[in-house]
Design a protein around this motif. Sequence first.
Motif, PDB file in Angstrom:
ATOM      1  N   LEU A  30       0.700  -1.316   0.061  1.00 27.44           N
ATOM      2  CA  LEU A  30       0.027   0.009   0.184  1.00 27.44           C
ATOM      3  C   LEU A  30       0.961   1.192   0.283  1.00 27.44           C
ATOM      4  O   LEU A  30       0.537   2.150  -0.737  1.00 27.44           O
ATOM      5  CB  LEU A  30      -0.832  -0.065   1.187  1.00 27.44           C
ATOM      6  CG  LEU A  30      -2.207  -0.902   1.199  1.00 27.44           C
ATOM      7  CD1 LEU A  30      -3.002  -0.442   2.416  1.00 27.44           C
ATOM      8  CD2 LEU A  30      -2.781  -0.833  -0.176  1.00 27.44           C
ATOM      9  N   PHE A  41      -2.730   8.259  -0.198  1.00 25.20           N
ATOM     10  CA  PHE A  41      -3.181   7.008  -0.341  1.00 25.20           C
ATOM     11  C   PHE A  41      -3.233   6.189   0.775  1.00 25.20           C
ATOM     12  O   PHE A  41      -4.277   5.650   1.312  1.00 25.20           O
ATOM     13  CB  PHE A  41      -2.599   6.263  -1.303  1.00 25.20           C
ATOM     14  CG  PHE A  41      -3.306   4.980  -1.929  1.00 25.20           C
ATOM     15  CD1 PHE A  41      -2.576   3.793  -1.313  1.00 25.20           C
ATOM     16  CD2 PHE A  41      -4.392   4.865  -2.393  1.00 25.20           C
ATOM     17  CE1 PHE A  41      -3.375   2.555  -1.664  1.00 25.20           C
ATOM     18  CE2 PHE A  41      -4.877   3.451  -2.725  1.00 25.20           C
ATOM     19  CZ  PHE A  41      -4.401   2.415  -2.238  1.00 25.20           C
ATOM     20  N   GLU A  44      -5.724   7.461   3.475  1.00 29.66           N
ATOM     21  CA  GLU A  44      -7.167   7.398   3.044  1.00 29.66           C
ATOM     22  C   GLU A  44      -7.596   5.987   3.268  1.00 29.66           C
ATOM     23  O   GLU A  44      -8.923   5.848   3.631  1.00 29.66           O
ATOM     24  CB  GLU A  44      -7.234   7.658   1.588  1.00 29.66           C
ATOM     25  CG  GLU A  44      -7.271   9.347   1.367  1.00 29.66           C
ATOM     26  CD  GLU A  44      -7.243   9.504  -0.464  1.00 29.66           C
ATOM     27  OE1 GLU A  44      -6.805  10.464  -0.775  1.00 29.66           O
ATOM     28  OE2 GLU A  44      -7.407   8.320  -1.118  1.00 29.66           O
ATOM     29  N   ILE A  45      -6.785   5.120   2.895  1.00 34.42           N
ATOM     30  CA  ILE A  45      -7.107   3.702   3.053  1.00 34.42           C
ATOM     31  C   ILE A  45      -7.202   3.258   4.555  1.00 34.42           C
ATOM     32  O   ILE A  45      -8.401   2.655   4.814  1.00 34.42           O
ATOM     33  CB  ILE A  45      -6.108   2.870   2.411  1.00 34.42           C
ATOM     34  CG1 ILE A  45      -6.025   2.686   0.941  1.00 34.42           C
ATOM     35  CG2 ILE A  45      -6.150   1.270   2.814  1.00 34.42           C
ATOM     36  CD1 ILE A  45      -7.201   1.924   0.221  1.00 34.42           C
ATOM     37  N   LEU A  48     -10.433   4.856   5.806  1.00 35.23           N
ATOM     38  CA  LEU A  48     -11.749   4.172   5.281  1.00 35.23           C
ATOM     39  C   LEU A  48     -11.678   2.651   6.041  1.00 35.23           C
ATOM     40  O   LEU A  48     -13.032   2.420   6.366  1.00 35.23           O
ATOM     41  CB  LEU A  48     -11.289   3.589   3.978  1.00 35.23           C
ATOM     42  CG  LEU A  48     -12.590   3.545   2.823  1.00 35.23           C
ATOM     43  CD1 LEU A  48     -13.530   4.548   2.882  1.00 35.23           C
ATOM     44  CD2 LEU A  48     -12.017   3.506   1.593  1.00 35.23           C
ATOM     45  N   PHE A  49     -10.539   2.119   6.257  1.00 34.24           N
ATOM     46  CA  PHE A  49     -10.681   1.148   7.005  1.00 34.24           C
ATOM     47  C   PHE A  49     -11.424   1.121   8.467  1.00 34.24           C
ATOM     48  O   PHE A  49     -12.133   0.400   8.998  1.00 34.24           O
ATOM     49  CB  PHE A  49      -9.364   0.578   7.024  1.00 34.24           C
ATOM     50  CG  PHE A  49      -9.252  -0.823   8.095  1.00 34.24           C
ATOM     51  CD1 PHE A  49      -8.480  -0.823   9.350  1.00 34.24           C
ATOM     52  CD2 PHE A  49      -9.986  -2.074   7.661  1.00 34.24           C
ATOM     53  CE1 PHE A  49      -8.656  -1.871  10.087  1.00 34.24           C
ATOM     54  CE2 PHE A  49      -9.715  -3.072   8.353  1.00 34.24           C
ATOM     55  CZ  PHE A  49      -9.273  -3.097   9.706  1.00 34.24           C
ATOM     56  N   ASP A  52     -14.951   1.780   8.076  1.00 28.35           N
ATOM     57  CA  ASP A  52     -15.896   0.550   7.663  1.00 28.35           C
ATOM     58  C   ASP A  52     -15.904  -0.651   8.926  1.00 28.35           C
ATOM     59  O   ASP A  52     -16.794  -0.960   8.924  1.00 28.35           O
ATOM     60  CB  ASP A  52     -15.170   0.146   6.564  1.00 28.35           C
ATOM     61  CG  ASP A  52     -16.111  -1.129   5.768  1.00 28.35           C
ATOM     62  OD1 ASP A  52     -15.720  -2.107   5.540  1.00 28.35           O
ATOM     63  OD2 ASP A  52     -17.312  -0.627   5.702  1.00 28.35           O
ATOM     64  N   SER A  84     -11.175  -7.098   4.651  1.00 36.55           N
ATOM     65  CA  SER A  84     -10.866  -5.872   4.485  1.00 36.55           C
ATOM     66  C   SER A  84      -9.376  -5.776   5.230  1.00 36.55           C
ATOM     67  O   SER A  84      -8.477  -5.039   4.917  1.00 36.55           O
ATOM     68  CB  SER A  84     -11.692  -4.878   5.496  1.00 36.55           C
ATOM     69  OG  SER A  84     -13.010  -5.096   5.109  1.00 36.55           O
ATOM     70  N   SER A  87      -6.608  -6.924   2.996  1.00 40.92           N
ATOM     71  CA  SER A  87      -6.442  -5.754   2.469  1.00 40.92           C
ATOM     72  C   SER A  87      -5.607  -4.668   2.662  1.00 40.92           C
ATOM     73  O   SER A  87      -4.773  -4.320   1.768  1.00 40.92           O
ATOM     74  CB  SER A  87      -7.709  -5.068   1.583  1.00 40.92           C
ATOM     75  OG  SER A  87      -8.216  -6.494   1.064  1.00 40.92           O
ATOM     76  N   ILE A  88      -5.524  -4.455   3.862  1.00 40.10           N
ATOM     77  CA  ILE A  88      -4.534  -3.242   4.216  1.00 40.10           C
ATOM     78  C   ILE A  88      -3.452  -3.695   4.913  1.00 40.10           C
ATOM     79  O   ILE A  88      -2.583  -3.003   5.347  1.00 40.10           O
ATOM     80  CB  ILE A  88      -5.409  -2.432   5.160  1.00 40.10           C
ATOM     81  CG1 ILE A  88      -5.463  -2.846   6.385  1.00 40.10           C
ATOM     82  CG2 ILE A  88      -6.676  -1.766   4.410  1.00 40.10           C
ATOM     83  CD1 ILE A  88      -5.863  -1.541   7.545  1.00 40.10           C
TER      84      ILE A  88
END
Lengths: 123, 665
Positions: A30, A41, A44-45, A48-49, A52, A84, A87-88
């Motif tokens: 990432l 980026f 932001e991710i 967002l994580f 969510d 999720s 993914s990060i």
Amino acid sequence: MDGYGMQNQIACIRRSLFDQGYLDEQFIQLEELQDDANPNFVQEIVTLFYTDSTRLIQNIELTLNSRPINFSKLDDYMHQFKGSSSSIGAKKVTSECAVFRQYCAAGNAEAYISSLLPYIYTD
Amino acid sequence: MTMEEKMGGSNREDEALDRFPVGMRVLAVDDDPICLKVLGTLLLKCQYQVTTTNQAISALKMLRENRNRYDLVISDVNMPDMDGFKLLELVGLEMDLPVIMLSAHSDTKLVMKGITHGACDYLLKPVRIEELKNIWQHVVRRKKPDSKDRVNGQNQDKASGGIGEAVQTSTSSSDQKFNKKRKDQNEDEEDDGEDNEHENDDPSTQKKPRVVWSVELHRKFVAAVNHLGLDKAVPKKILDLMNVEGLTRENVASHLQKYRLYLKRLSSVATQQANMVAALGGKDPSYLRMGSLDGFGDFRTLTGSGRLSSASLSSYQPSGMFGRLNSSAALNLRGISSGVIQQGHPQTLSNSINGLGKIQPVGLPANQNQNGTLFQGIPTSIELNQLLQNKSANHFGELNPVNNPNVFGVATNFPDARMTVGSSTSSLSTPSGSPLLLQANTQQAQRSGAFGNQSSLDVASLNQESFDMGVHGFSNFVDNGRCHENWQNTVQLSSFPSNSLSTCEAFSHEQLHTNNLQESISWRSSHLNDNPIDLSASMANAGLEDSRGDMQCQISPSNNVIHNIDYAAKQQWGENSSFAGADSLVAGAPYVQHLEAGKLAFNTKLRSNEDILFEQRKPQNEFSQNNFETLDVISSPMIKPEQYNETGMMEGELGYDSFPLGSCI
């Protein structure tokens, strides 16, 4: 001066996160994705994580509190959460999710919750 | 969430062609926003053009709008609005695009499932950029035999692996080989196993222009297949029957293989039609979701004892052919019989009906015994979905394709969905027996009259046809088919019915529906608002019992009633077929009597179908649906479900708008 010191601090914290197993290589990917075109980026991710996952955690909590516990739903939530977090690159969260899912499969949420307590209170 | 527009790239076409794989257009679908964002960014990093969406339905819509705008689709497996596998199937059938599945699960069974559903690849989350760097090979493979000028790509592809040959080879064996390759690929994928692939031997071979299986084409295809009989359908004969220029035997062969797989899948799927619903909702009228077909399967499950709807579902399977209801609802309605989705071609419908008819006789009797309602007809896919969802549908087990047809028929006929009502009844008739059917048909015809609108006409026409066909249920379809594709709208109303499909509950829905239908029918001619209410009321009261005869639809002005579909009334609906109220509507009332038992079942089915159909519900449609239901009710006892299913199935032609049966109205 201070800027430098802070950067140093950040680097240390970051490294420790890796060392402690909270983050894994995915996070590095990432970071690599962040570039001039995407300057924030990672931030932001991660934001967002958090948003969510808050929602997901709320749902999980609700499900856990209801009686009788709906394990299949719980399993779904866990699966989502696992997706999720992996993914990060949140390694630890991912593995906890996996463990939790096993408990769910066994229908044993209470046992799992109690095993989680130490985490909750120390973190 | 909003969909992000394609990022990067103007002049994609040129870029894509010249610098492939750079600029390849990917559509990413995932309900998890984090994964989606990460995936999107990774893809951008690979220099692809990316479009993301978190809803399968909107993804389908985008794809349908312009299939040529995308080269590849990446989809998550677990999504709330639609099952990833369903989306996979639909995309593969409708648009023939390569699809890659994505999941956090690494379960072998899931991977296998992905492969059998036609996925090009199966990736695990978290996704790594290395894996994404190679996904373009799937695009190239598919295009190999085509005359696309991805020459560059091909050259590269050669190096990477000759997947292509299997991909587009026309022979089935090639397909199998290809499938096998896919499997291998899956395993190799992680390691960038391009090298494992065989060199393609042929990019140089003639690049045949890629064939896009449009709705029309598919319809012809299904018609040809049905004509020949699924077992005897060989590519050469199909090709001859289809009589389309530029179509090679190979194209037909590979499409046939896909179709067969699809049917098989449909028949084995029973209940996960929840997806279908989603599918239904999002689809364009032109394309029914394939899902809807599956929906039928659900119906089966839904239809509990005596529920026609279920029967339809179950029957659906047998119809196999019908399986494809997906093809746009419109198709379903129409095609009911053989998947030929004829939109508006009565004849085609007839054929379909005939086709259905065949099934039905077989199915129905069986159903009837079981359920009494016979709805076995699987409501055209759309309905199926709906039905499934709504009801716990008991499968009636046999084709109740009729059910669907009803939906269709009605819907198509009446833009308002009133028609569906008519159709449903028709379907019903079959199950119970010819007398009923006829009655149903006539009723429908009558109903059509009531509607006054085109729908009514259509209904009537449908009905008549159905009778002729013998397939009672079908006639509905036929008519429907003729009627319009509008039935989708009607379908919406049908949605009510679909609910009713499920056992008792289903009836209630149906009742409502029927009521609605009746009402709709009755007032159709004049205003919607008026009658429906009474009808529903009457229907509700009638309750499933035998009061059917009494149902005379009291068409009450409140259309709203219909909308509300008081499911409670629904039950009655089944019985009441109060269609009678509508008089025209219900010609079925007499029908109802016959049906009585059947009807309810049928209604339920209809409902389900309708429900399914109504994904698109519109308020106006609601009424229609109701009408539809009532019809169903009447006819439901009959085989309708079967008929429906058949039609639906036929229509199913892949991906056509499976138009919810109910929506026929």
